[in-house]
Every structure is written in structure tokens, then in C-alpha cells.
Design an enzyme around this catalytic site. Structure first.
Site, PDB file in Angstrom:
ATOM      1  N   ARG A  49     -36.446   0.728  -0.611  1.00 12.86           N
ATOM      2  CA  ARG A  49     -36.703   0.958  -2.027  1.00 12.86           C
ATOM      3  C   ARG A  49     -37.113  -0.336  -2.719  1.00 12.86           C
ATOM      4  NH1 ARG A  49     -30.653   2.685  -3.633  1.00 12.86           N
ATOM      5  NH2 ARG A  49     -30.878   3.656  -1.587  1.00 12.86           N
ATOM      6  N   ASP A  51     -37.260  -2.067  -6.774  1.00 11.01           N
ATOM      7  CA  ASP A  51     -36.617  -1.901  -8.077  1.00 11.01           C
ATOM      8  C   ASP A  51     -37.636  -1.666  -9.185  1.00 11.01           C
ATOM      9  OD1 ASP A  51     -34.069  -2.361  -6.966  1.00 11.01           O
ATOM     10  OD2 ASP A  51     -34.325  -4.522  -7.141  1.00 11.01           O
ATOM     11  N   TYR A 109     -42.360 -10.028   1.694  1.00 14.24           N
ATOM     12  CA  TYR A 109     -42.487  -9.948   0.248  1.00 14.24           C
ATOM     13  C   TYR A 109     -43.230 -11.181  -0.254  1.00 14.24           C
ATOM     14  CZ  TYR A 109     -38.926  -6.247   0.076  1.00 14.24           C
ATOM     15  OH  TYR A 109     -38.225  -5.079   0.240  1.00 14.24           O
ATOM     16  N   ARG A 198     -35.927 -11.852  -5.168  1.00  8.96           N
ATOM     17  CA  ARG A 198     -36.009 -12.321  -6.551  1.00  8.96           C
ATOM     18  C   ARG A 198     -35.010 -13.449  -6.810  1.00  8.96           C
ATOM     19  NH1 ARG A 198     -35.429  -6.964  -9.939  1.00  8.96           N
ATOM     20  NH2 ARG A 198     -35.191  -8.494 -11.633  1.00  8.96           N
TER      21      ARG A 198
END
Length: 245
Positions: A49, A51, A109, A198
Site C-alpha cells: 500500500r 499512503d 522508492y 519518508r
């Protein structure tokens, strides 16, 4: 038949990937369109998933369909019905034992930062704006200390709820900067914790700004406890770039 989708999306207007009651999500949009196209309720299974506000260039999902459809016709039909901020970039048939999540061996990422006085308007939804001059060399030193198998509890927003523990293996953390000030943090690993990338981006930004030192990386990994010294960078700069199988 089992089908594998490679999906790109702009996460700006979504509450994330996964279906949530009363919220607009990427998964719900795709499942609704699949039902319109096939006449069947279909559940799609994702690689992981994302966010609210996070984007994807290479999200992967799979679904099963009991009747055959031509790939090009189904892909074109899906993209014709989906909103313009979601696109099925690739659709292919796969074996019945393929699983988008459990067969994944690594994910990449990328976090994008605009390091200059003003963000170009066309990038405003996809770049974190950082006006302060960043020390890229220091950020690279800190990044290398994150590579390997470590307890990343200090780099997750919810360490007490991580299923399977907080030890993860990161295989690459690299940082590049273009002449116009676009800074890209690339993070690749076999698995990630909640908001881990993040948090890594937020930490590296503080190192680049001189608020933390590269050596602080070892301290945070050793203490394995979340601290307010590590901020969680805003979601708009983050992309799920690629999933490897």
C-alpha cells in the site's frame, strides 16, 4: 486467468492505495472500473500500500478473471474508464501462483526534492520544496550507513505495530542532484516499515541542512527508538518507483 498490472498514479487526490470506507482510493477506483468492464466484482491484490498523497510509477497488482479477454482490449478499456490520474501501464497474463505481494523480492522508492528558490509550477505536486542549500556529500555519507540489515525502528512512524519486527534490509540508498536543483533520494530494499522511506528522506534532509551529522545515522540505528529528531517528510515527493520479482 490471472492478470498482472503495472500501475502509475498521481496520489494527490487520494487517501492512499488501499480501500477505506468513505474515502477515495486508487484500489477502489480500479476495482470499480474492472466491475464495469467485466460485469464481475473483482478484488485486486497489491505489492504494497501507499499512503495518502504518495504517487507511483510502478505499483504492481494482480487479479483473477474467469473468462478470457484480449489484453490490449482490456488495458485500453480500463484506461478509457479510469480517471486521468490513474493509468494501467502494462497488463499481462501470469501463472496462477503469481502473487503481487508475496513474490516481490525488492522495491525501489524515489523521493524528489526541489532545492532552489522556487518550484516549477508543473512540479509543485511532486516535489518537496527545500530552499536551504543542501550538503549533498554529507547526505551521501549518511545514506551509505543506512545500507544493510538494520533495526529501522527509529525510521518508522509506528514501530510498536510492525508485524514481523523492525529489522529490514536496505540494499541501496543513493542521492543525485541535477544542475537545476532537483535532488533525488533512491531507496531500494527487500521490505519497508510504515513511512520508513519518508522518515529516511526527512533524516537525510536534516543532514543536508547541517542540523544532523552523517555519524548520527549509527546512533539512531543503535538506539532503535523513534525520536522527534527524525521528521517524516511530506508525501508529495514520494514515488513507488519499481517492484522486482
Amino acid at each position: 486467468m490471472r492478470y498482472k498490472m503495472t500501475i502509475a498514479y498521481d496520489g494527490t487526490d487520494y487517501a492512499g492505495w488501499q480501500i477505506q470506507p468513505g474515502e477515495r482510493t486508487v484500489q477502489a477506483e480500479i476495482e470499480n472500473v474492472l466491475e464495469r468492464l467485466t460485469g464481475r466484482k473483482i478484488r485486486i491484490h497489491h505489492s504494497g500500500r501507499t499512503d495518502a498523497g504518495v504517487h507511483a510509477k510502478g505499483q504492481v497488482a494482480h487479479f483473477d478473471l474467469s473468462r478470457r479477454m484480449e489484453l490490449w482490449r482490456m488495458q485500453n478499456g480500463l484506461n478509457a474508464l479510469l480517471p486521468p490520474d490513474i493509468r494501467i501501464m502494462k497488463l499481462q497474463k501470469v501463472s496462477a501462483d503469481f502473487h503481487a505481494r508475496f513474490n516481490a523480492v525488492s522495491k525501489e522508492y524515489r523521493y524528489f526534492i526541489w532545492n532552489g528558490p522556487a518550484v516549477p509550477p508543473e512540479l509543485r505536486l511532486y516535489r518537496l520544496h527545500e530552499r536551504r542549500k543542501l550538503n549533498i556529500a554529507a547526505m551521501k555519507q549518511a545514506a551509505q550507513l543506512l545500507v544493510g540489515e538494520h533495526d529501522f525502528a527509529a525510521f518508522t512512524a509506528n514501530p510498536k505495530r510492525e508485524i514481523g519486527g523492525t529489522v529490514k534490509t536496505v540494499t541501496q540508498v543513493s542521492i543525485s542532484r541535477s544542475r537545476d536543483g532537483d535532488v533525488v533520494i533512491r531507496v531500494k530494499g527487500t521490505g519497508f516499515l510504515y513511512k520508513m522511506v519518508r522518515s529516511i528522506a526527512g533524516f537525510l534532509l536534516r543532514v543536508g541542512a547541517g542540523e544532523l551529522q552523517p555519524e548520527d545515522t549509527k546512533r539512531f540505528l543503535a538506539v532503535a527508538t523513534r525520536t522527534n529528531e527524525i521528521p517524516t517528510a511530506k508525501p508529495l515527493g514520494l514515488f513507488l518507483w519499481k517492484v522486482d520479482y
